[in-house]
Write a protein that holds these residues in place. Structure first.
Motif, short mmCIF file in Angstrom:
data_model
loop_
_atom_site.label_atom_id
_atom_site.label_comp_id
_atom_site.label_asym_id
_atom_site.label_seq_id
_atom_site.Cartn_x
_atom_site.Cartn_y
_atom_site.Cartn_z
N ALA A 133 0.82 -1.15 0.06
CA ALA A 133 -0.02 -0.13 0.01
C ALA A 133 0.67 1.17 0.04
CB ALA A 133 -0.96 -0.02 1.15
N ALA A 134 1.92 1.16 0.46
CA ALA A 134 3.05 2.25 0.51
C ALA A 134 3.88 2.32 -0.66
CB ALA A 134 3.82 2.06 1.75
N LEU A 135 3.53 1.57 -1.54
CA LEU A 135 4.30 1.55 -2.96
C LEU A 135 4.46 3.12 -3.58
CD1 LEU A 135 5.67 -0.77 -4.33
CD2 LEU A 135 3.82 -1.15 -5.75
N PRO A 136 3.10 3.70 -3.56
CA PRO A 136 3.25 5.28 -4.30
C PRO A 136 4.20 6.06 -3.91
CG PRO A 136 0.94 4.54 -3.93
CD PRO A 136 1.82 3.49 -3.17
N ALA A 137 4.84 5.74 -2.58
CA ALA A 137 5.60 6.66 -1.74
C ALA A 137 7.05 6.55 -2.65
CB ALA A 137 5.79 6.25 -0.48
N PHE A 138 7.28 5.29 -3.18
CA PHE A 138 8.70 5.27 -3.54
C PHE A 138 8.93 4.59 -4.89
CE2 PHE A 138 7.77 1.98 -0.27
CZ PHE A 138 7.69 0.92 -1.15
N ALA A 139 7.50 4.20 -5.70
CA ALA A 139 7.72 3.85 -7.02
C ALA A 139 7.13 4.60 -7.98
CB ALA A 139 6.89 2.49 -6.99
N ASP A 140 7.86 4.67 -9.31
CA ASP A 140 7.12 5.65 -10.37
C ASP A 140 5.96 5.16 -10.94
OD1 ASP A 140 7.98 3.74 -11.83
OD2 ASP A 140 9.80 4.49 -12.75
N ARG A 141 5.41 5.83 -11.97
CA ARG A 141 4.13 5.55 -12.57
C ARG A 141 4.07 4.25 -13.11
NH1 ARG A 141 2.60 10.87 -14.03
NH2 ARG A 141 3.06 10.30 -16.21
N ALA A 142 5.22 4.10 -13.98
CA ALA A 142 5.19 2.85 -14.78
C ALA A 142 5.34 1.62 -13.83
CB ALA A 142 6.45 2.70 -15.66
N THR A 143 5.94 1.69 -12.79
CA THR A 143 5.85 0.38 -11.97
C THR A 143 4.55 0.41 -11.03
OG1 THR A 143 8.32 1.21 -11.30
CG2 THR A 143 7.06 -0.47 -9.79
N LEU A 144 3.83 1.50 -10.81
CA LEU A 144 2.61 1.40 -10.30
C LEU A 144 1.59 0.81 -11.20
CD1 LEU A 144 1.78 4.53 -8.18
CD2 LEU A 144 2.09 2.19 -7.52
N ARG A 145 1.73 1.05 -12.36
CA ARG A 145 0.79 0.55 -13.56
C ARG A 145 1.11 -0.86 -13.74
NH1 ARG A 145 -1.53 3.03 -18.42
NH2 ARG A 145 -1.47 1.32 -19.82
N LEU A 146 2.16 -1.46 -13.72
CA LEU A 146 2.45 -2.77 -13.88
C LEU A 146 2.12 -3.52 -12.33
CD1 LEU A 146 4.05 -5.16 -15.11
CD2 LEU A 146 5.89 -4.67 -13.64
N ALA A 147 2.26 -2.90 -11.25
CA ALA A 147 1.78 -3.53 -10.18
C ALA A 147 0.08 -3.44 -10.26
CB ALA A 147 2.12 -2.64 -8.86
#
Lengths: 289, 234, 337
Positions: free
Chosen positions: C27-41
């Motif tokens: 859930a804390a992923l948006p704090a340290f991941a970029d948009r492309a990573t979030l999209r993949l996740a």
């Protein structure tokens, strides 16, 4: 009116092609109690085999119509003995999943070898010629040839099943494989022969399709659905029923397409669903030929 | 050496053990009766001789050759055939086609279609009817005829009389001499102990997967069999 | 001698804590991941949700559907209509999309559940084709060309970064809900009944287990969640078309391979399958058709040699269980039964 009659004639003659699609699926289900989800891709594999023989090797249509079923039959026997025989049992999930995986492998192997380009076997004009039936009503000459081939294939399958020792063994094994084995029937071999027969039928269907229309490696799933709809509409386990089912499906599509050209496939699917809803009893009375 | 000998045969269905070290043997021309209550393991023993059914261990020799572990079709080709309980005729085949399925074993011999029709004239009359359209007794004739068509050296008959009228059973048992005359051995499983004793040359009584009594019918009194059955001797 | 029946393994509380920690980190992923990573996740969470539901149907309820793409597509389209054309807020539109999928699933179930296994499977595919053809003829949703999500819907979720984070949280939440639902369902009496009928339908029916009603219930749950997953997956793409929405390869074939390779009939299977699937996709994406040939071969090999998939192998080797749904008999005085 003549426009409508023309559509009916076309619908009825495409039924021959559809019956050819369904013949192999019907054999495999009838004898092995197995629905082959790669069936459509087998037809396309047959079409490519025919295309290689007829066009790439330049041998022409008739040799393709002989060689493709032979090669497909050999492939079917090997496939059954090496892979599918391990899955025969009461659980339906493994054969469905394995044939689904097989479908994906065949599609992509064809893509690898032949690319996504459309292919077609040319037959020197016969495929565009037509024969007048009534004033203003005509059917394609090639459609009539396909219908004739379908009648010969289905008639031949009927004779094989009902009149030969092998057909008797097929029916007995479908009824009760365990008892058949105890009488000395080598069931793995018999299943291999059944799949060989089914894939040979796919070979013929593929070659006939390859002249009828252009095709790509991904054209199989539509053919699987058509074949499946044909055997449900025509009555499961009835070999002549596949011809009737093919013609009925062709007619449903023709009528749908007459109302709205975009509804052709849809009408076929809906006719199939209607049979499922209105005549479910026919579905449960499986396997008795 | 026996034609068929079974030594310390055990059989399991899943976790359940059905046979515990059964010994059994038969020679050509003999009739061995296997008797015992329901669930004693009679059918399991028969099916083991055919290579079918439960997971088995031990030793089964047929004409000197070990056959345990061979697939049923190979055993059929060697010359063991069964008339299964409930007949198990092929429903979509005619009477004649059912009989001809016996040819699958690939064994030539005295039993041909014509010979089976001699034995059961009624089947010749109805040869083109669907096999399952016949009466129970006639269906049993088809099942016997079909097994004979494999020209076996040993014929296993599982519950021949089950569900048939006494008269029909009488007719079928009356054919045994004609079958035995060809040098065949017969193994019969019967609920009807009296009938089994009348035709048998040896009797094996099974109880809960074990042999509790074995011998010639003359040596076994009805009392001893009854004791074996009801466990009073144990 | 006494015995108790337990479903939780010896490490139940520890596993629950570890699971909660993993979800919190994710859930804390948006704090340290970029948009492309979030999209993949987000995509992975969507696939995992679909796989958990397909596994519930095929692995536990014995319902083999190869037409699940119909509910992905209908969920996506329902969302685009409700949120895009009618202006319903995104958070209300998502459950409505799931409800629409389940609403359509009911008549489908009533018609198709009369068919036996293999027929049911192919018939579900036919239904998906019908849906695709009908949608392609419906010009209010753009016909064959499809439609885009109006920009105001996307903007209602904030700027690009905020939107990516929000959609990720939605996908993660749905995934947790799906796994939780599947877990709770399998532990309920109805779930037990489902497993009984998967193992032996006739015997279960003889014990008074109503197979059809339980199957329809689980089918409706699965289609509801599948519909919402479809809505989220197309919310990411911002565009929907019949060919993408009802794609059998994307929404059913991939999902089947995830479940089969991961472990059919194990709740843990889809998780392992998704990780493997995305890893293979990343590694082999450059090889075109080879990738799908390998995937097909892997699935076939799994069915032949390890029908329980990867998790089945792990479970048998080490006895691990994250989601214990099997009941175990614990003998209180240590004797064997």
């Amino acid at each position: 009116m003549t426009e409508f009659l023309n559509l009916l004639a076309q619908g009825a003659t495409i039924g021959g092609l559809y019956a050819l699609f369904a013949a192999g699926l019907s054999i495999v289900f009838g004898i092995l109690r197995l629905v082959n989800l790669a069936h459509g891709d087998m037809i396309i594999l047959g079409a490519f085999t025919g295309h290689v023989v007829a066009t790439a090797m330049g041998l022409g249509f008739i040799p393709a119509l002989i060689i493709a079923p032979l090669l497909m039959g050999a492939f079917g026997y090997a496939l059954q003995r090496l892979l599918l025989n391990r899955l025969i049992g009461k659980d339906i999930l493994p054969p469905l999943l394995v044939t689904f995986g097989l479908s994906m492998m065949i599609q992509n192997a064809l893509l690898l070898v032949f690319t996504a380009d459309t292919q077609k076997i040319a037959l020197g004009g016969i495929e565009t010629a037509s024969v007048p039936l009534l004033p203003g009503v005509a059917v394609g000459s090639y459609a009539l040839i396909v219908l004739a081939v379908a009648v010969v294939v289905i008639g031949g399958l009927h004779l094989l099943l009902m009149r030969t020792a092998l057909g008797r063994t097929f029916r007995a094994t479908a009824d009760d494989a365990e008892t058949a084995r105890q009488l000395g029937v080598r069931t793995p071999h018999v299943f291999g022969l059944a799949t060989a027969l089914a894939l040979a039928a796919c070979g013929i269907a593929g070659v006939m399709l390859a002249v009828w229309t252009s095709f790509t490696p991904l054209a199989g799933s539509t053919r699987l659905l058509i074949a499946f709809e044909v055997i449900v509409i025509g009555g499961i386990g009835s070999i002549w029923g596949t011809l009737l089912g093919g013609i009925l499906l062709g007619l449903a599509q023709a009528i749908g397409g007459w109302i709205n050209p975009e509804w052709q496939m849809l009408a076929g699917h809906i006719a199939f669903l209607a049979v499922l809803v209105l005549m479910p009893g026919g579905l449960f009375a499986q396997g008795r030929r | 050496m026996s034609l068929l000998s079974v030594q310390s045969l055990t059989a399991h269905y899943g976790d359940m053990q059905a046979l515990y070290g059964v010994d059994f043997g038969i020679d050509a021309g003999q009739v061995a009766a296997v008797i015992g209550p329901n669930g004693a393991g009679k059918t399991t023993l028969m099916r083991a001789m055919l290579g079918a059914g439960a997971r088995t261990a031990g030793r089964i020799e047929f004409a000197g050759q070990p056959i345990l572990g061979l697939p049923p079709e190979a055993i059929a080709a060697l010359g063991i055939a069964m008339v299964p309980e409930g007949r198990r005729l092929f429903a979509s085949l005619s009477v004649e086609e059912n009989l001809r399925m016996g040819e699958s074993a690939g064994r030539k011999g005295v039993w041909t279609l014509a010979r089976v029709f001699d034995l059961f004239p009624i089947l010749k009359e109805r040869r083109h009817r669907p096999a399952t359209a016949l009466s129970g007794g006639q269906q049993q004739m088809v099942a016997v005829g079909r097994a004979l068509m494999t020209n076996p050296k040993i014929l296993l008959c599982d519950e021949l009389s089950l569900g048939l009228s006494p008269l029909v059973v009488e007719d079928i048992y009356a054919l045994f001499p004609a079958i035995l005359a060809e040098g065949m051995a017969l193994v019969i499983v019967e609920q009807d102990v009296g009938r089994a004793l009348k035709v048998a040359t040896s009797v094996t009584c099974l109880m809960e997967g074990r042999v509790v009594l074995q011998g010639a019918p003359g040596d076994l009194s009805v009392d001893r069999i009854a004791q074996a059955y009801f466990g009073a001797a144990a | 001698m006494g015995a108790t029946i337990s479903r939780s393994g010896p490490h139940g509380p520890k596993i629950a804590l570890a699971g909660a920690a993993v979800v919190l980190i994710l859930a804390a992923l948006p704090a340290f991941a970029d948009r492309a990573t979030l999209r993949l996740a987000t995509e992975m969470a969507g696939y995992l949700t679909l796989a958990v539901m397909w596994n519930l149907l095929a692995g536990y309820a014995g319902v083999m559907s190869i037409g699940q793409q119909v509910f992905v597509g209908l969920g996506g389209y329902a969302f685009f209509v409700v949120a895009g054309l009618w202006g319903v807020p995104v958070f209300a539109a998502l459950p409505l999309a799931g409800a629409f999928a389940a609403f359509i699933a009911l008549p489908i179930a009533l018609i198709l559940f009369r068919l036996n296994g293999a027929y049911f499977a192919v018939a579900t595919w036919v239904v998906a084709e019908i849906a695709a053809l009908v949608i392609a003829q419906t010009y209010a949703v753009g016909g064959g060309a499809g439609m885009s999500l109006p920009t105001q819907v996307a903007k209602s979720l904030g700027n690009n970064d905020q939107r990516s984070a929000l959609i990720w949280w939605l996908a993660l939440a749905l995934c947790c809900i799906a796994a939780g639902l599947a877990y709770l369902w399998m532990r309920s009496p109805r779930g037990l009944a489902l497993m009984a009928m998967r193992d032996d339908e006739i015997a279960a029916a003889g014990l008074g287990v109503s197979t059809t009603r339980n199957r329809i219930m689980v089918y409706l749950i699965a289609t509801f969640i599948t519909g919402i997953a479809g809505a989220i997956l197309f919310l990411v793409k911002l565009r929907i078309s019949p060919s993408a929405a009802f794609d059998v390869n994307e929404w059913t074939a991939s999902i089947i391979f995830i479940v089969v390779i991961g472990g059919l009939g194990y709740l843990e299977g889809p998780l392992l399958g998704v990780l493997l699937f995305f890893a293979l996709r990343a590694l082999l994406a450059g090889f075109g058709p080879w990738y799908l040939i390998a995937l097909g071969a892997l699935a076939i090999a799994t069915m032949l040699f390890a029908p329980g998939g990867l998790w089945g192998l792990i479970h048998r080797r080490f006895g691990w269980e994250i989601f214990p749904v099997r009941r175990r008999v614990i003998l209180t005085n240590g004797e064997t039964p």
